[in-house]
Design a protein around this motif. Sequence first.
Motif, short mmCIF file in Angstrom:
data_model
loop_
_atom_site.label_atom_id
_atom_site.label_comp_id
_atom_site.label_asym_id
_atom_site.label_seq_id
_atom_site.Cartn_x
_atom_site.Cartn_y
_atom_site.Cartn_z
N ALA A 151 13.46 -10.95 -12.74
CA ALA A 151 13.57 -12.15 -11.90
C ALA A 151 14.46 -11.88 -10.69
CB ALA A 151 14.12 -13.30 -12.74
N TRP A 152 15.57 -11.18 -10.88
CA TRP A 152 16.47 -10.84 -9.77
C TRP A 152 15.72 -10.01 -8.73
CZ3 TRP A 152 22.31 -10.53 -9.87
CH2 TRP A 152 22.83 -9.88 -8.74
N VAL A 153 15.06 -8.94 -9.17
CA VAL A 153 14.35 -8.06 -8.25
C VAL A 153 13.25 -8.82 -7.50
CG1 VAL A 153 12.83 -6.03 -8.14
CG2 VAL A 153 14.89 -5.97 -9.54
N THR A 154 12.58 -9.72 -8.20
CA THR A 154 11.52 -10.50 -7.56
C THR A 154 12.09 -11.40 -6.47
OG1 THR A 154 10.25 -10.48 -9.62
CG2 THR A 154 9.61 -12.09 -7.96
N GLY A 155 13.23 -12.04 -6.74
CA GLY A 155 13.86 -12.88 -5.73
C GLY A 155 14.23 -12.09 -4.49
N ALA A 156 14.79 -10.90 -4.68
CA ALA A 156 15.15 -10.06 -3.54
C ALA A 156 13.92 -9.61 -2.77
CB ALA A 156 15.94 -8.84 -4.02
N ALA A 157 12.83 -9.31 -3.50
CA ALA A 157 11.60 -8.86 -2.85
C ALA A 157 10.94 -9.98 -2.06
CB ALA A 157 10.63 -8.32 -3.90
N VAL A 158 10.98 -11.20 -2.58
CA VAL A 158 10.43 -12.34 -1.84
C VAL A 158 11.13 -12.49 -0.50
CG1 VAL A 158 10.33 -14.87 -1.81
CG2 VAL A 158 9.54 -13.62 -3.82
N MET A 159 12.44 -12.34 -0.49
CA MET A 159 13.19 -12.48 0.75
C MET A 159 12.88 -11.35 1.74
SD MET A 159 14.86 -15.24 0.74
CE MET A 159 15.94 -14.93 2.12
N ALA A 160 12.56 -10.18 1.19
CA ALA A 160 12.28 -9.01 2.04
C ALA A 160 10.81 -8.86 2.35
CB ALA A 160 12.82 -7.76 1.36
N TRP A 161 10.02 -9.96 2.22
CA TRP A 161 8.59 -9.94 2.53
C TRP A 161 7.85 -8.91 1.68
CZ3 TRP A 161 6.74 -13.67 5.88
CH2 TRP A 161 7.70 -14.34 6.64
N GLY A 162 8.27 -8.75 0.43
CA GLY A 162 7.58 -7.86 -0.47
C GLY A 162 8.07 -6.43 -0.48
N ALA A 163 9.10 -6.12 0.30
CA ALA A 163 9.66 -4.77 0.31
C ALA A 163 10.52 -4.54 -0.92
CB ALA A 163 10.48 -4.55 1.57
N TRP A 164 10.68 -3.29 -1.31
CA TRP A 164 11.51 -2.93 -2.45
C TRP A 164 12.97 -3.23 -2.13
CZ3 TRP A 164 9.96 -2.03 -7.19
CH2 TRP A 164 10.83 -1.43 -8.11
N PRO A 165 13.70 -3.93 -3.03
CA PRO A 165 15.11 -4.26 -2.76
C PRO A 165 15.97 -3.00 -2.62
CG PRO A 165 14.24 -5.58 -4.57
CD PRO A 165 13.22 -4.52 -4.28
N GLU A 166 17.07 -3.15 -1.91
CA GLU A 166 17.95 -2.00 -1.71
C GLU A 166 18.69 -1.63 -3.00
OE1 GLU A 166 21.52 -1.92 -1.07
OE2 GLU A 166 22.03 -4.04 -1.13
N HIS A 167 19.23 -0.42 -3.04
CA HIS A 167 19.67 0.17 -4.31
C HIS A 167 20.82 -0.60 -4.96
CE1 HIS A 167 22.79 1.90 -1.69
NE2 HIS A 167 23.49 2.14 -2.78
N ARG A 168 21.73 -1.21 -4.17
CA ARG A 168 22.85 -1.92 -4.78
C ARG A 168 22.37 -3.16 -5.54
NH1 ARG A 168 26.43 -2.74 0.42
NH2 ARG A 168 24.33 -3.31 1.10
N SER A 169 21.40 -3.84 -4.95
CA SER A 169 20.82 -5.00 -5.63
C SER A 169 20.12 -4.58 -6.91
CB SER A 169 19.85 -5.71 -4.68
OG SER A 169 19.35 -6.90 -5.27
N LEU A 170 19.41 -3.46 -6.87
CA LEU A 170 18.73 -2.96 -8.07
C LEU A 170 19.73 -2.57 -9.16
CD1 LEU A 170 15.97 -0.71 -6.45
CD2 LEU A 170 15.64 -2.92 -7.59
#
Length: 293
Positions: A151-170
Motif C-alpha cells: 500500500a505504501w509503495v502504491t501511494g508513492a507510485a500514484v504520486m509519481a505518475w506510475g514511476a518506481w518510488p525512490e529507494h528511501r521510500s522503499l
Amino acid sequence: MSRPRISTVTELLKPITWFPPMWAFACGVVASGLPLASRWPEVLLGLLLAGPLVCASSQAVNDWFDRHVDAINEPHRPIPSGRMPGRWGFYIALAWTALSLLVASSLGPFVFAAGVFGLLLAWAYSAPPLRLKRNGWWGNAACAVCYEGLAWVTGAAVMAWGAWPEHRSLLLAALYSAGAHGIMTLNDFKSLDGDRRTGIASLPVQLGPQRAAQAACATMALPQLLVIGLLLHWQAPLHAVGVLGLLAAQGLMMRRFLADPLGRATWFSAGGVSLYVLGMLLSALALRQGGAA
C-alpha cells in the motif's frame, strides 16, 4: 432469506480493517514529497482501492473460507450466523475482486500490477490449496506485505505518475511491512481456540501465547530501531527522536502485554499499533520535508 441485507454485506467487508492499508497508502503519498494539487483525484481513488476495495475483498474471501473456523471463534459473523445465506459470501468476494481490478486498471500499469499482486496474496492467504494462513509465519507475512508495504509503495507510485518510488521510500515501506508481521500475530490471539481445533498453526498455536507475544513485540520493535538509524543517517534527527519516543511508549505497553498476553492482546493491538502507525507517518514526513536529504 434469499439474499443478505446491505448491513450484513457491510459487516462482511469489515470497514474497521480498511484503515491500515489506507494509512500506509497515505504515508506513501506523503513520502513521495510531490505536490498534491494535481493528483487529488488519483489519490482519493487510490485510497478507495486500498481500503474499501482490495482490503474489503480480502475480508470477504477470508470470511468465506474461514466460515468453519468462525463458527467456533465468531459465530455471530454473517456467514456462520446464517445472515449471509447460501454462497452469497463467495459471490461477493468474487464481485469485489473484479471491481478492485477494474478500479486499479484506471490508475495505470503500476497500480494495476500492485492490485493484482495484492489480490493474489489475499486469495492465497485464505483459499486452498495454498491457504497461507495455515502457517502463521507465511500467512502473517502475506498480510503484512499487502496491508503495509504494498500500500505504501502504491501511494508513492500514484504520486509519481506510475514511476518506481525512490529507494528511501522503499526502505521505509519494507521495514514497516516487516514490523507489521508482529501486528498480525496480535490479531491471532483472539482466535486461538478455533485455530487449534481446526488445524491452523498461527504463532500463538505454534509457539504458545507467551513466546508468540515475545516474537510479536520483537518483530514490531526491531524494524523501528532500523528506521531510527536510517533517519539519523539521512540527517533527520528530530524525526528520529520522534520515532524513538513512540517506540519507547510502545515498549512500556509491551511490558504490560507480556505480563498477560491472552488478556491484553486486544488492548495492545489498539494502543501499541496506533503508536506504530504514527511512527510510519513521522518517517514519511521526514522524506517529504527534506529532512532526509
